[in-house]
Design a protein around this motif. Structure first.
Motif, PDB file in Angstrom:
ATOM      1  N   ALA A 128      11.461  10.540   8.408  1.00  0.00           N
ATOM      2  CA  ALA A 128      10.808  10.551   7.098  1.00  0.00           C
ATOM      3  C   ALA A 128       9.298  10.708   7.176  1.00  0.00           C
ATOM      4  N   GLY A 129       8.716  10.591   8.377  1.00  0.00           N
ATOM      5  CA  GLY A 129       7.268  10.680   8.499  1.00  0.00           C
ATOM      6  C   GLY A 129       6.536   9.427   8.067  1.00  0.00           C
ATOM      7  N   LEU A 130       7.253   8.309   7.958  1.00  0.00           N
ATOM      8  CA  LEU A 130       6.677   7.048   7.473  1.00  0.00           C
ATOM      9  C   LEU A 130       6.764   5.978   8.556  1.00  0.00           C
ATOM     10  N   TRP A 145       7.738  -8.631   0.682  1.00  0.00           N
ATOM     11  CA  TRP A 145       8.607  -7.464   0.497  1.00  0.00           C
ATOM     12  C   TRP A 145       8.034  -6.480  -0.514  1.00  0.00           C
ATOM     13  N   GLU A 146       7.605  -6.975  -1.651  1.00  0.00           N
ATOM     14  CA  GLU A 146       7.117  -6.094  -2.716  1.00  0.00           C
ATOM     15  C   GLU A 146       5.857  -5.345  -2.286  1.00  0.00           C
ATOM     16  N   THR A 147       4.963  -6.023  -1.582  1.00  0.00           N
ATOM     17  CA  THR A 147       3.725  -5.377  -1.133  1.00  0.00           C
ATOM     18  C   THR A 147       4.018  -4.248  -0.162  1.00  0.00           C
ATOM     19  N   THR A 148       4.840  -4.525   0.842  1.00  0.00           N
ATOM     20  CA  THR A 148       5.103  -3.519   1.870  1.00  0.00           C
ATOM     21  C   THR A 148       5.885  -2.340   1.307  1.00  0.00           C
ATOM     22  N   THR A 149       6.907  -2.592   0.509  1.00  0.00           N
ATOM     23  CA  THR A 149       7.693  -1.476  -0.032  1.00  0.00           C
ATOM     24  C   THR A 149       6.871  -0.644  -1.023  1.00  0.00           C
ATOM     25  N   ALA A 150       5.994  -1.278  -1.788  1.00  0.00           N
ATOM     26  CA  ALA A 150       5.157  -0.522  -2.725  1.00  0.00           C
ATOM     27  C   ALA A 150       4.211   0.406  -1.974  1.00  0.00           C
ATOM     28  N   ARG A 151       3.657  -0.067  -0.882  1.00  0.00           N
ATOM     29  CA  ARG A 151       2.740   0.781  -0.103  1.00  0.00           C
ATOM     30  C   ARG A 151       3.487   1.938   0.550  1.00  0.00           C
ATOM     31  N   LEU A 152       4.691   1.693   1.011  1.00  0.00           N
ATOM     32  CA  LEU A 152       5.475   2.777   1.592  1.00  0.00           C
ATOM     33  C   LEU A 152       5.853   3.810   0.526  1.00  0.00           C
ATOM     34  N   PRO A 157       3.531  11.105   3.950  1.00  0.00           N
ATOM     35  CA  PRO A 157       4.070  11.113   5.316  1.00  0.00           C
ATOM     36  C   PRO A 157       3.049  11.595   6.351  1.00  0.00           C
ATOM     37  N   TRP A 158       3.219  11.109   7.573  1.00  0.00           N
ATOM     38  CA  TRP A 158       2.358  11.519   8.685  1.00  0.00           C
ATOM     39  C   TRP A 158       2.662  12.951   9.120  1.00  0.00           C
ATOM     40  N   TRP A 159       3.915  13.363   9.014  1.00  0.00           N
ATOM     41  CA  TRP A 159       4.320  14.715   9.396  1.00  0.00           C
ATOM     42  C   TRP A 159       5.332  15.217   8.379  1.00  0.00           C
ATOM     43  N   ASP A 238      -0.580   9.258  19.400  1.00  0.00           N
ATOM     44  CA  ASP A 238      -0.765   9.880  18.100  1.00  0.00           C
ATOM     45  C   ASP A 238      -0.993   8.783  17.051  1.00  0.00           C
ATOM     46  N   PRO A 239      -1.835   9.033  16.049  1.00  0.00           N
ATOM     47  CA  PRO A 239      -2.061   8.003  15.019  1.00  0.00           C
ATOM     48  C   PRO A 239      -0.777   7.501  14.364  1.00  0.00           C
ATOM     49  N   ALA A 240       0.211   8.375  14.198  1.00  0.00           N
ATOM     50  CA  ALA A 240       1.484   7.937  13.609  1.00  0.00           C
ATOM     51  C   ALA A 240       2.193   6.953  14.525  1.00  0.00           C
ATOM     52  N   ALA A 241       2.047   7.132  15.843  1.00  0.00           N
ATOM     53  CA  ALA A 241       2.642   6.200  16.804  1.00  0.00           C
ATOM     54  C   ALA A 241       1.865   4.890  16.827  1.00  0.00           C
ATOM     55  N   GLN A 242       0.552   4.961  16.746  1.00  0.00           N
ATOM     56  CA  GLN A 242      -0.249   3.740  16.685  1.00  0.00           C
ATOM     57  C   GLN A 242       0.128   2.911  15.466  1.00  0.00           C
TER      58      GLN A 242
END
Length: 394
Positions: A128-130, A145-152, A157-159, A238-242
């Motif tokens: 998903a690139g997330l 839960w609400e904070t993390t899911t809202a940010r996602l 996506p990274w890619w 890669d920043p996505a891996a970090q």
């Protein structure tokens, strides 16, 4: 099964049962304590639903004051993902979730930042690139839960989604878990208990109820390179891996804490016994069955191991000699033989060593849990020794 036969080694007292045909597994388990710095651990092997190995031993804490008991539970990190995937496949099997439908069908807010058509299967297959959030996330925010899911949901996506896998180490559970919540009205932990672990009497929970804390093993940090060496290696990622591996940074200290155990982290804070892990992955190994109970249809159980494309994973790639392939929530054994010689066997490892394995062709499932973490995300030498011994005994 043979009668319980405690086996003593110089390193630990091993308890439990082992069918004589699988003595090689017991030998490998003992060798983990003697030669591979095991502290406390358990392993269970089932073949066509029959338990042929159920062993435990060592210490439940770093100070070696508590023995690892038959009912000791431990945080299994990403081995949890197999249980979360099972919940999603159960919903798909019931016609309540379409894996090819856009995530936004169930979670409208997710359709932001170009993700309108991103299908559910990309969440399950780490495509998903997330892989991690772009902005720093505190532990307190991560546990909400609400904070993390809202940010996602709001994240770009990274890619390009679907073009490759990039291990969603922590975000996987919130992504798949929020879809489960939108469909059922329940967080994954409650749904798993109500539909799977409760009816099957499996000692496994997402998070850990406070009343169960006295029987939880203490995780112990892996012995790793110096902080400067780790920082140099991390800077090359890669920043996505970090983002996947360190936003927020979590390890043994966090996983031993009350806030981690109280939180819902369906990618990483499952707690259970090896017996329960073997039982959960055994549903896939027995093509949807557990004992006489049908948990999934054969078609749904088979769909769980549909390969989604082999590639050098953006996050995990450097750790493997070959490309890897994720199925729908679990990883295929592939050329790395991560889950034995059958390339279509599948399973999931947990950070530091734990593992759940399913091989429908052999009718084999295996659960391995431990508390001294190794430095690897996958294919820890202790786990590999047990897997190889199990297959050698078939």
């Amino acid at each position: 099964m043979s009668e319980p036969d405690p086996v003593r080694s110089p390193a630990a007292t091993i308890e439990g049962q082992c069918d004589p045909r699988f003595a090689a597994v017991r030998d490998a388990f003992e060798a983990n304590f003697r030669d591979r710095d095991e502290l406390g651990a358990a392993v269970t092997v089932q073949v066509h639903g029959e338990t042929v190995v159920d062993l435990w031993g060592g210490w439940a804490d770093a100070a070696r004051t508590r023995r690892w008991e038959r009912d000791t539970v431990v945080n299994v990190w990403s081995t949890t993902k197999g249980a979360t995937a099972l919940c999603a496949h159960l919903l798909a099997d019931r016609g309540l979730l379409d894996l090819d439908a856009p995530v936004a069908t169930y979670w409208p807010e997710f359709g932001a930042a170009g993700k309108e058509t991103l299908p559910v299967r990309f969440l399950l297959s780490h495509r998903a690139g997330l892989s991690g959030l772009r902005e720093p996330l505190s532990l307190a925010e991560f546990y909400d839960w609400e904070t993390t899911t809202a940010r996602l949901a709001a994240m770009e996506p990274w890619w390009e989604p679907g073009t490759r896998s990039g291990y969603h180490a922590l975000t996987y559970g919130f992504l798949v878990g929020e879809v489960i919540r939108r469909v059922t009205g329940q967080l994954p932990g409650a749904f798993l208990h109500e539909e799977v672990t409760g009816p099957l009497d499996l000692d496994f929970t997402i998070g850990l109820p406070e009343k169960e804390a006295p029987r939880a093993a203490e995780l112990v940090h892996p012995r790793v390179a110096s902080s400067s060496e780790q920082a140099a290696l991390f800077a090359q990622l890669d920043p996505a891996a970090q983002a996947a591996l360190a936003n927020p940074p979590v390890g043994a200290t966090e996983a031993n804490s009350a806030p981690w155990r109280a939180a819902e982290v369906p990618a990483a804070n499952g707690h259970g016994t090896a017996r329960a892990v073997a039982g959960l992955y055994g549903v896939f190994a027995r093509r949807g069955r557990s004992g006489e109970r049908v948990v999934l249809s054969e078609r749904a159980a088979e769909r769980a191991r549909e390969g989604q494309g082999s590639c050098r994973d953006l996050v995990l790639g450097a750790g493997f000699a070959h490309d890897t392939e994720c199925a729908l929530g679990l990883w295929l054994s592939g050329p790395n033989a991560s889950y034995g010689p059958n390339p279509r066997a599948f399973g999931h490892d947990g950070f530091g060593g734990s593992c759940g394995l399913a091989d429908p062709e052999a009718g084999l499932s295996l659960g391995y849990v431990m508390n001294r973490m190794g430095p690897r995300i996958a294919d820890d030498p202790r786990k590999m020794a047990l897997v190889e011994a199990a297959y050698a005994a078939l």
